[in-house]
Structure formats: C-alpha cells, structure tokens
Design an enzyme around this catalytic site. Structure first.
Site, PDB file in Angstrom:
ATOM      1  N   LYS A   7       0.881  -1.236  -0.020  1.00  0.00           N
ATOM      2  CA  LYS A   7       0.061   0.048  -0.176  1.00  0.00           C
ATOM      3  C   LYS A   7       0.890   1.370  -0.018  1.00  0.00           C
ATOM      4  O   LYS A   7       0.623   2.204  -0.523  1.00  0.00           O
ATOM      5  CB  LYS A   7      -0.870   0.129   1.261  1.00  0.00           C
ATOM      6  CG  LYS A   7      -2.136  -1.146   1.175  1.00  0.00           C
ATOM      7  CD  LYS A   7      -2.811  -1.151   2.480  1.00  0.00           C
ATOM      8  CE  LYS A   7      -3.858  -2.041   2.575  1.00  0.00           C
ATOM      9  NZ  LYS A   7      -4.461  -2.018   3.752  1.00  0.00           N
ATOM     10  N   SER A  46      -1.109   1.305   6.231  1.00  0.00           N
ATOM     11  CA  SER A  46      -1.501   0.171   7.296  1.00  0.00           C
ATOM     12  C   SER A  46      -2.379  -0.857   6.895  1.00  0.00           C
ATOM     13  O   SER A  46      -3.151  -0.647   5.835  1.00  0.00           O
ATOM     14  CB  SER A  46      -2.469   1.196   8.608  1.00  0.00           C
ATOM     15  OG  SER A  46      -2.567   0.089   9.476  1.00  0.00           O
ATOM     16  N   ASP A  47      -2.256  -2.009   7.472  1.00  0.00           N
ATOM     17  CA  ASP A  47      -3.030  -3.012   7.420  1.00  0.00           C
ATOM     18  C   ASP A  47      -3.317  -3.872   8.432  1.00  0.00           C
ATOM     19  O   ASP A  47      -2.279  -3.878   9.368  1.00  0.00           O
ATOM     20  CB  ASP A  47      -2.487  -4.078   6.073  1.00  0.00           C
ATOM     21  CG  ASP A  47      -3.642  -4.891   5.635  1.00  0.00           C
ATOM     22  OD1 ASP A  47      -4.323  -4.657   4.864  1.00  0.00           O
ATOM     23  OD2 ASP A  47      -3.251  -6.146   6.153  1.00  0.00           O
ATOM     24  N   THR A  48      -4.493  -4.515   8.644  1.00  0.00           N
ATOM     25  CA  THR A  48      -4.759  -5.176   9.744  1.00  0.00           C
ATOM     26  C   THR A  48      -5.390  -6.453   9.495  1.00  0.00           C
ATOM     27  O   THR A  48      -6.050  -6.516   8.490  1.00  0.00           O
ATOM     28  CB  THR A  48      -6.052  -4.480  10.704  1.00  0.00           C
ATOM     29  OG1 THR A  48      -5.498  -3.277  11.015  1.00  0.00           O
ATOM     30  CG2 THR A  48      -6.354  -5.291  11.763  1.00  0.00           C
ATOM     31  N   ALA A 103      -0.059  -3.827  10.882  1.00  0.00           N
ATOM     32  CA  ALA A 103       1.515  -3.209  10.138  1.00  0.00           C
ATOM     33  C   ALA A 103       1.132  -1.890   9.944  1.00  0.00           C
ATOM     34  O   ALA A 103       0.057  -1.679   9.064  1.00  0.00           O
ATOM     35  CB  ALA A 103       1.892  -4.464   9.100  1.00  0.00           C
TER      36      ALA A 103
END
Length: 188
Positions: free
Chosen positions: A51, A67-69, A104
């Site tokens: 991203k 960000s990624d969850t 992250a």
C-alpha cells in the site's frame, strides 16, 4: 512535505488526526489476496508495504502512512467477510476463544522508512446465535477484518485483551507517534 494516509478507514483517519494537523487520504488500489500458505505476519506486513509503495509512486515530496490489519485464529487469516453468512461463521469461530489481531504500518517519504508491527490477543465470551444476529443487523461488521469492530457494538463480546488496543482498531497510535518523530517538522 505533505502527509498522505493510504487508507479510507474512518478509524485510521480519526486516529491520525490526533497526531498531525493536516493530511490527505489516498487509498491504495492493490490486490489483498493472501499468497498460498502465506504466514499471517508476513501477509499483514506485505500488505502495508505494498500500500505504501503504491501510493508513494504517485506522490513525490510526500510522507505516506499505510496500514493493514489482519485477524488470525490459529494460523488462519480471517479477512473482511464477503457477506453476512461468512461474518456469522467468523464470529462463531471466535466465540469462547482467543484470536490475534496484527496491524502493520509503513511510514515512508521515499528515502527513509519506518515499519511497525503491533499485536493484540483478544478473547471473546461465548456468543449466542441471538447476539451474533443482533450484531450483524447493525451492519458494523462490514468491511472489517474478522467481521467485527471492537470500538463499537462488538466491544460487548470481548472478555479480555492482551496487547495494544489500537492494533485491534487498526492503527497503533502510540507506535505511529513514536515513528513520526523521525520527521519532527511534520508534527509542529
């Protein structure tokens, strides 16, 4: 230098707004499909990095925050549910168990980069079918990894949390604040 949040999440927007005075939003258009047998930690970190890279390519002189969850039960990645039936299956899996949530974050200006990996273990109470149906009727589960948002109605399902609450929300604000200190002129 301008700041770009590579996410359309209202929660991330709100939390970043607590740290920096102004930023724009530019969601990254990437394929979020896990690779075969991809480790959940590798997956969430790869998503945040991809991203950040996608948005950074389009924006010079920009600090990109991506960000990624991901929600993990055992070693199974439970992403955003396709529909209410899949959401119901996910919530039943969580009932009376503990799962992990990883977020992250990649912060980059194209020359330097900070990477964050935040984790929390979430234990749910035993859930009844009626509780799950009531929750699904709110629509709160849509577009959320693991089919729930802890900051709203699903907070009632949580027996305990070990780790960073904001990792579960999707933006570890304390860790991001510390990382942003590499760019002190942005925080004033």
């Amino acid at each position: 230098m301008k700041i770009v949040l590579a996410s359309q999440s209202p929660r991330r927007k709100e939390l970043l707004g607590r740290l920096v005075p102004a930023f724009s939003i530019q969601p990254a258009d990437i394929d979020e499909t896990p690779k075969p047998n991809e480790d959940p930690l590798a997956y969430v970190q790869r998503m945040a990095a991809e991203k950040a890279e996608a948005v950074q390519k389009e924006s010079e002189e920009t600090l990109v925050i991506a960000s990624d969850t991901t929600v993990v039960l055992g070693n199974e990645i439970l992403g955003k549910p396709e529909d209410d039936d899949e959401a119901k299956r996910m919530l039943r899996k969580f009932s009376g168990t503990t799962h992990d949530v990883y977020t992250a974050v990649v912060i980059t200006d194209g020359t330097q980069e900070e990477r964050i990996l935040s984790q929390a273990a979430v234990t749910f109470y035993e859930l009844t079918d009626e509780e799950i149906e009531r929750y699904l009727a709110t629509g709160d589960h849509r577009d959320k990894a693991g089919a729930y948002g802890i900051q709203s109605y699903a907070g009632a399902f949580v027996e305990s949390i070990s780790g960073d609450y904001y990792s579960i929300v999707g933006f570890p604000i304390g860790a991001v604040n510390q990382a942003l200190k590499k760019w002190p002129d942005l925080l004033s």
